[in-house]
Design an enzyme around this catalytic site. Sequence first.
Site, PDB file in Angstrom:
ATOM      1  N   ASP A 126       0.824  -1.205   0.000  1.00 19.64           N
ATOM      2  CA  ASP A 126       0.000   0.000   0.000  1.00 19.64           C
ATOM      3  C   ASP A 126       0.863   1.262   0.000  1.00 19.64           C
ATOM      4  O   ASP A 126       0.344   2.374  -0.120  1.00 19.64           O
ATOM      5  CB  ASP A 126      -0.998   0.006   1.153  1.00 19.64           C
ATOM      6  CG  ASP A 126      -0.347  -0.064   2.529  1.00 19.64           C
ATOM      7  OD1 ASP A 126       0.895  -0.144   2.610  1.00 19.64           O
ATOM      8  OD2 ASP A 126      -1.093  -0.056   3.539  1.00 19.64           O
ATOM      9  N   SER A 127       2.179   1.068   0.068  1.00 18.78           N
ATOM     10  CA  SER A 127       3.113   2.188  -0.138  1.00 18.78           C
ATOM     11  C   SER A 127       2.923   2.819  -1.503  1.00 18.78           C
ATOM     12  O   SER A 127       3.380   3.945  -1.755  1.00 18.78           O
ATOM     13  CB  SER A 127       4.561   1.704   0.015  1.00 18.78           C
ATOM     14  OG  SER A 127       4.802   0.556  -0.784  1.00 18.78           O
TER      15      SER A 127
ATOM     16  N   ASP B 141      -1.036  -6.165  -0.267  1.00 16.48           N
ATOM     17  CA  ASP B 141      -1.407  -5.530   0.994  1.00 16.48           C
ATOM     18  C   ASP B 141      -2.915  -5.327   1.093  1.00 16.48           C
ATOM     19  O   ASP B 141      -3.565  -4.935   0.111  1.00 16.48           O
ATOM     20  CB  ASP B 141      -0.748  -4.149   1.099  1.00 16.48           C
ATOM     21  CG  ASP B 141       0.422  -4.135   2.066  1.00 16.48           C
ATOM     22  OD1 ASP B 141       0.473  -4.976   2.977  1.00 16.48           O
ATOM     23  OD2 ASP B 141       1.280  -3.247   1.913  1.00 16.48           O
TER      24      ASP B 141
ATOM     25  N   LYS C 279      -1.164  -9.388   2.857  1.00 18.24           N
ATOM     26  CA  LYS C 279      -0.433  -8.908   4.035  1.00 18.24           C
ATOM     27  C   LYS C 279      -1.324  -7.963   4.807  1.00 18.24           C
ATOM     28  O   LYS C 279      -2.050  -7.162   4.226  1.00 18.24           O
ATOM     29  CB  LYS C 279       0.858  -8.183   3.656  1.00 18.24           C
ATOM     30  CG  LYS C 279       1.655  -7.702   4.889  1.00 18.24           C
ATOM     31  CD  LYS C 279       3.010  -7.132   4.521  1.00 18.24           C
ATOM     32  CE  LYS C 279       2.961  -5.744   3.953  1.00 18.24           C
ATOM     33  NZ  LYS C 279       2.470  -4.720   4.950  1.00 18.24           N
TER      34      LYS C 279
ATOM     35  N   GLU D  60      -1.294  -5.551   8.659  1.00 17.48           N
ATOM     36  CA  GLU D  60      -0.519  -5.033   9.777  1.00 17.48           C
ATOM     37  C   GLU D  60      -1.231  -5.339  11.091  1.00 17.48           C
ATOM     38  O   GLU D  60      -2.457  -5.404  11.141  1.00 17.48           O
ATOM     39  CB  GLU D  60      -0.333  -3.519   9.645  1.00 17.48           C
ATOM     40  CG  GLU D  60       0.458  -3.092   8.420  1.00 17.48           C
ATOM     41  CD  GLU D  60       0.612  -1.581   8.330  1.00 17.48           C
ATOM     42  OE1 GLU D  60       0.301  -0.881   9.326  1.00 17.48           O
ATOM     43  OE2 GLU D  60       1.040  -1.098   7.269  1.00 17.48           O
TER      44      GLU D  60
ATOM     45  N   GLU E 182       9.343  -4.251  10.633  1.00 19.81           N
ATOM     46  CA  GLU E 182       9.736  -2.958  10.077  1.00 19.81           C
ATOM     47  C   GLU E 182      10.181  -1.989  11.168  1.00 19.81           C
ATOM     48  O   GLU E 182       9.551  -1.890  12.227  1.00 19.81           O
ATOM     49  CB  GLU E 182       8.581  -2.319   9.291  1.00 19.81           C
ATOM     50  CG  GLU E 182       8.961  -0.960   8.708  1.00 19.81           C
ATOM     51  CD  GLU E 182       7.946  -0.371   7.756  1.00 19.81           C
ATOM     52  OE1 GLU E 182       8.187   0.754   7.257  1.00 19.81           O
ATOM     53  OE2 GLU E 182       6.910  -1.024   7.503  1.00 19.81           O
TER      54      GLU E 182
END
Length: 273
Positions: free
Chosen positions: A49-50, A88, A118, A120, A187
């Site tokens: 999602d970056s 993501d 993925k 978080e 991270e």
Amino acid sequence: MSAPTRQKRLSTADISSLKGKQPIVSLTAYTTPMARLLDAHCDLLLVGDSLGMVLYGLESTLSVTMEMMIAHGQAVMRGASRACVIVDMPFGSYQESKEQAFRNAARILQDTGCDGIKLEGGAEMAETVAFLVARGVPVLGHVGLMPQQVNTAGGYRSKGHDAAEADKIRRDAKAIGEAGAFAVVIEGTVEPLARDITATLACPTIGIGASGACDGQILVCDDMLGLFNDFKPRFVKRYANLAGDVSQAVATYADEVRTRQFPGPEHVFQVKK
């Protein structure tokens, strides 16, 4: 004449099996052309999602949508034939409930054909991870610095500097690993903490701003290629300076257009005689 042998894509199980054997090579990818360039060299490609910040110029990842992730996931899948591709889950698509997480994860898998998702989160997301894995959704976890929590974290800063914070990250990683994640991204944590987590988890760890002892490494592709002149995180090593090359190429093109050096006779179509 026999048909050419189709190369088998690495699965999430293949990635898990690399624990303790060989480092896992990972990069982000957002487009078909870039995926084609990276595919032969990477074990795992993350449609992160970056992309919201890298491609769309957003201030954070929080505005990224499911539609954006699916569109770029589809693009990367068209360019990757070997690497395991993970997409993501964007902010707000999985935090509400494990049922919401499954609906959106299933949509991503169905619409893109990717190998897993993925998300978080630490201990608070362990039940969701277990729910997804039990229903056939491979999950890559993400602990430590979590960009989707930038507002509650008070910005982007490295984690694990005090004992309480380090203990929480350890517990988060353990919970996500035990919930069935095939690997966990660590991270922005202090090096000894990432090293310790890697030694204790049964599944692989993939570091970004963490430790060389992690089972693998990931970087944002555009960062390591030097496509940004004004931004370089501490943990990024630049393997090229493409921003400078692009700028020089465009400057040369502009000069040739203005001086009528381009296009030349070889670049235009003549009337056939």
